[in-house]
Design a protein around this motif. Structure first.
Motif: not given
Ligand code: UT7
Length: 328
Positions: A28-30, A36-38, A219-222, A257-259, A284-286
């Motif tokens: 369930d993603t698009d 936009s997030r990564s 914990n993506g945000r942290e 990891a993320n743009l 992506g993140n390798t």
């Molecule tokens: O090498 C280290 C690896 N990890 C990282 O670098 C992660 C670092 N963090 C991030 O890159 C970002 O925090 C993320 C890309 C993981 C997430 O972005 P965000 O802007 O912090 O989103 P969020 O965690 O606030 O999630 C927002 C919403 C949530 O829904 P609700 O609770 O607001 O209704 C998630 O359930 O997005 C939802 N969500 C998705 N929706 C569609 C989470 N993953 C997806 C997805 N597609 N793939």
């Protein structure tokens, strides 16, 4: 060029492309959310016949050949990976045999996530300083086989790949390793990791039934906050240690990891967009492979020219961070 540094660069990515639209068919993603997030548009996944060793060997062979060497010339092998060929022995042992290298010192640097490769470069430099030698350093990850394909919040972020360099000294050095910084803040060890399989949470039938061995805790945000703070600060520290200024930097190669993380680090450092290398959109993140893969690409594409000052900076589970300054 004198000093200790990189003699050759190599990289490898599997041919199978997995786009955001491909993910949207499974989860369930698009494309809009992921982009936009990564900033990720697609990533490469190994096919069933490939393992970590295959990816590592392909990148290593290119680096050895780029250095004008053969496997016989290697004196040491370091492999940075958190997705090893088997649980034990390490991937470095398998790689030594696959490459046909001599009976050399070989070891893995595991557990430091995406910060592993730059830390391995630091170790390689001190090993060459202690005894002149040629050290193969590989960053490799085959994450697609170990991650949870049903978890949309982590699965869409990762990709498979490998990068490698040969470190040595003398006239054939293409990029001198000037300075390093690395650090750890273990109070954040729970913001990113894979717990099942260790002694705290051993692998068991119960864990297998709930797919615990694939469960990446994040914990993506942290992670985002720590990543920006640590990569920016560490980049400043390595430049100071090298005795160089920010306005001398030709290219920063950050962990991919993320743009949005990359952009935030760039803003903190006050750098223009064209001074920061980005390929997270394609791979992506390798993990520990992002930095050597990006550096090898940038070098082979001619994006880095002789005389350029380059900063590498990475962060990973731990929480670990590591940076380096290189003079091409
Ligand atoms: O090498 C280290 C690896 N990890 C990282 O670098 C992660 C670092 N963090 C991030 O890159 C970002 O925090 C993320 C890309 C993981 C997430 O972005 P965000 O802007 O912090 O989103 P969020 O965690 O606030 O999630 C927002 C919403 C949530 O829904 P609700 O609770 O607001 O209704 C998630 O359930 O997005 C939802 N969500 C998705 N929706 C569609 C989470 N993953 C997806 C997805 N597609 N793939």
């Amino acid at each position: 060029m004198a000093g200790i540094g990189i003699l050759g660069f190599g990289s490898y990515v599997p041919s199978r492309v997995m786009t955001n639209d491909d993910w949207a068919e499974l989860l369930d993603t698009d494309d809009e959310w992921i982009t936009s997030r990564s900033g990720i548009k697609e990533r490469r996944f190994a096919d069933d016949s490939e393992s970590t060793l295959d990816l590592a060997a392909a990148a290593a062979e290119q680096a050895i050949s780029d250095a004008g060497l053969t496997a016989d010339d290697l004196d040491e092998i370091i492999v940075a990976t958190d997705t090893p060929e088997v649980y034990t022995p390490d991937t470095a042992a398998h790689l030594q045999h696959r490459l046909g290298a001599g009976e050399v010192t070989a070891f893995d640097l595991g557990g430091s996530g995406c910060a592993g490769f730059v830390l391995a470069l630091d170790i390689a430099k001190t090993r060459v300083q202690a005894t002149p030698k040629k050290v193969l350093v590989v960053g490799v990850e085959l994450i697609s086989r170990l991650m949870d394909w049903t978890d949309r919040s982590t699965a869409v972020l990762f990709g498979d790949g490998a990068g490698a360099v040969v470190i040595g000294e003398g006239d054939l050095v293409k990029a001198e390793l000037l300075s390093f910084d690395a650090g750890t803040d273990g109070q954040y060890s729970d913001i990113l990791g894979l717990e099942t399989g260790g002694t705290r949470r051993p692998f068991s039938l119960e864990e297998a039934q709930k797919d615990g061995h694939h469960e990446i805790a994040m914990n993506g945000r942290e992670v985002f906050r720590q990543a920006v703070r640590r990569m920016a600060a560490s980049s400043e520290i390595v430049l100071e240690r090298a005795g160089r200024r920010k306005d001398e930097v030709a290219l920063v190669i950050p962990h991919q990891a993320n743009l949005r993380i990359i952009d935030a680090v760039r803003h903190k450092l006050g750098l223009d967009e064209d001074l920061v290398y980005v390929n997270v959109d394609r791979y992506g993140n390798t993990g520990s492979a992002t930095v050597p893969l990006a550096m090898s690409e940038a070098h082979h594409e001619g994006r880095i020219k002789p005389g350029d000052l380059v900063v590498l900076t990475a962060f990973g589970a731990g929480f670990h961070w590591s940076s380096a300054v290189l003079q091409f």
